[in-house]
Design an enzyme around this catalytic site. Structure first.
Site, PDB file in Angstrom:
ATOM      1  N   ASP A  40       0.865  -1.180   0.000  1.00 27.33           N
ATOM      2  CA  ASP A  40       0.000   0.000   0.000  1.00 27.33           C
ATOM      3  C   ASP A  40       0.906   1.235   0.000  1.00 27.33           C
ATOM      4  OD1 ASP A  40      -3.025   0.832   0.630  1.00 27.33           O
ATOM      5  OD2 ASP A  40      -1.670   2.212   1.646  1.00 27.33           O
ATOM      6  N   LEU A  41       0.592   2.205  -0.872  1.00 29.15           N
ATOM      7  CA  LEU A  41       1.422   3.401  -0.976  1.00 29.15           C
ATOM      8  C   LEU A  41       1.074   4.387   0.140  1.00 29.15           C
ATOM      9  CD1 LEU A  41       1.400   4.015  -4.840  1.00 29.15           C
ATOM     10  CD2 LEU A  41       3.066   2.766  -3.456  1.00 29.15           C
ATOM     11  N   ASP A  44      -4.600   2.181  -4.506  1.00 32.24           N
ATOM     12  CA  ASP A  44      -3.145   2.076  -4.416  1.00 32.24           C
ATOM     13  C   ASP A  44      -2.732   0.775  -3.722  1.00 32.24           C
ATOM     14  OD1 ASP A  44      -4.234   2.877  -1.987  1.00 32.24           O
ATOM     15  OD2 ASP A  44      -2.471   4.015  -1.382  1.00 32.24           O
TER      16      ASP A  44
END
Length: 507
Positions: free
Chosen positions: A380-381, A423
């Site tokens: 996950d960004l 994301d």
């Protein structure tokens, strides 16, 4: 001579009819495939919305105000949850099905004592999450559905907590889908009642779907068929079911997409036959020879197309045959494109959720049967939302594409990277060794944490890692373990990897 010409033309007409039929079958398969893909896409989107809503209800059910019986504080918390999902109100009912709180009414105002959906009885008895069928809201008097779960406060009587979803709101979700003209989407509840419709929603919501569609959705999880809509339109139908509530999504395409093409081809075939008769014996024989050769080439091409083999059709010197050849080539290209889009994310070209689940299921089966190991890395960004807020969604899309490229460059050719949505990414590392796993995961995180062009926001990455065997033996369990580890990585400060076995790497 006329008889001779007719005898010469007859095989051509029959061959042309065979070609028309083959083209009809190809067109039908393409339309059916498109309806099925759209139904799956809409079902996936609705599943995500319902899953998100269920998560919000679970969070709300743990409220200290609810546990302590402070209804005023809980009423304010429930009101605050509105606008973050597809629901329009939150209702709390006691063990006898009487409403205790409804955000549609001010706290303290008398609430209805009847009209609760039947599924809430099963919810109270078995204590599980339920998606109700369409019912008439006791306060609004309008068709609605609800996602509910049981709440059992410590030392207090049980409640049911539910989020009401307007059927018109569901229909608005459908109307925003990009559909060709004349196409239709409907959502049916477990009894086959229309819960949402992309066109004329107010007219048909609450009515039973046609018997043929109800029978098909009741007997199969997904499929295609010829059917008739409630307003009498002939459609090619594709349908699939949601993962919760035994609801189904039905997509209808105008039957004319197939029938009109067939009529045009039949008209061309008839015109060609009359022209051949008029031109005489010599021309008829010449045309017959060319058509027979064309039939062989087109049959070969159609067979290769059905087998998924790359086809190349030479110029056949006949307009009708060339038109059918072009249709076969276009159909084959469309099928390949549809197959690719069904398994890949259109923004990043990575595998999508469907393909990743299939590959992980296959890897689990191989590892179970022959031994071996592999790992799933949930990514996950960090800071991605600020990219969209500050630079816009075009910049966010560019970051996602670059992140996908960096992930692909950081793993081996035999590993699989996928974008699950937003994301969120997932990587399947085959033949993963425990000793090298922290370094591999850290390499991915460092690659994703490098600066991105034209983006001033600092973007990093968090990861959760689960390995086959210690953390699960099936796809669902492994992904759950990886997601839980990712959640811990976020909670512990982000920009790091947390393993399901409590191994942590980071700066």
């Amino acid at each position: 001579m006329l008889l001779l010409v007719s005898l010469c033309v007859a095989p051509l007409v029959l061959a042309g009819m065979a070609l028309v039929y083959q083209n009809y079958q190809l067109n039908r398969e393409i339309v059916e495939t498109r309806t099925s893909l759209i139904a799956r896409r809409v079902a996936s989107e609705l599943d995500r919305e319902l899953s998100s809503l269920a998560g919000g209800l679970r969070v709300l059910s743990t409220s200290k105000a609810l546990q302590s019986g402070d209804m005023r504080a809980f009423y304010e918390q429930a009101n605050a949850s509105l606008g973050t999902g597809i629901h329009s109100n939150v209702v709390l009912s006691d063990a006898r099905g009487r409403q205790v709180m409804n955000t549609l009414q001010p706290l303290g105002r008398p609430l209805p004592t009847h009209g609760e959906p039947a599924q809430l009885v099963d919810l109270q008895v078995h204590g599980r999450t339920a998606l109700t069928d369409v019912f008439t809201g006791a306060v609004t008097g309008k068709p609605t559905v609800a996602l509910a779960l049981a709440v059992v406060p410590e030392g207090r009587p049980p409640y049911s907590l539910r989020a009401g979803i307007s059927t018109l709101q569901l229909s608005k979700l459908l109307s925003r889908q990009e559909l060709p003209e004349g196409w239709l989407i409907a959502i049916l509840d477990s009894k086959g009642v229309i819960a949402a419709r992309s066109h004329e929603a107010a007219r048909f919501i609450g009515q039973l779907a046609t018997p043929e569609i109800r029978a098909a959705t009741a007997s199969q999880r997904e499929g295609t068929m010829f059917a008739t809509t409630k307003d009498g339109k002939a459609v090619v139908t594709g349908f699939t079911h949601l993962s919760v509530g035994d609801w189904s999504v039905v997509v209808g395409a105008p039957r004319s997409l197939i029938d009109d093409a067939q009529a045009n081809n039949l008209w061309r075939l008839g015109s060609g036959a009359l022209l051949a008769i008029a031109l005489g014996v010599v021309i008829a024989l010449w045309v017959g020879h060319k058509v027979i050769r064309s039939v062989d080439e087109l049959n070969r091409a159609a067979l290769q197309s059905a087998q998924g083999i790359e086809i190349e059709i030479p110029h056949l010197l006949l307009k009708e045959a060339d038109a059918v050849a072009l249709a076969i080539l276009q159909s084959a290209q469309a099928m390949r494109q549809i197959s690719y889009l069904a398994h890949h994310d259109p923004l990043t070209d990575l595998a999508n959720r469907t393909l990743f689940f299939e590959m992980t299921d296959r890897q689990c089966a191989v590892a179970t049967r022959h031994g071996g190991s592999f790992s799933l890395v949930a990514l996950d960004l960090d800071g991605f939302k600020q990219v969209n807020d500050r630079h816009g969604h075009d910049a966010g899309d560019a970051v996602l594409r670059e992140a996908a490229r960096r992930i692909a460059a950081s793993i081996r050719s035999g590993d699989i990277a996928a974008r699950l949505g937003g994301d969120e990414f997932m990587v399947l590392l085959q033949h993963a060794e425990t000793g090298t796993m922290p370094a591999t995961t850290q390499r991915i995180i460092e690659a994703l944490s490098q600066p991105y062009d034209a983006v001033s926001v600092a973007v990093s990455a968090s990861a959760g890692v689960a390995s086959f065997g210690p953390d699960g033996h099936d796809t669902a369990t492994l992904m759950k373990s990886a997601d839980a580890a990712l959640y811990r990585a976020k909670a512990q400060g982000k920009n790091q990897a947390v393993f399901a076995q409590s191994v942590t790497t980071g700066p």
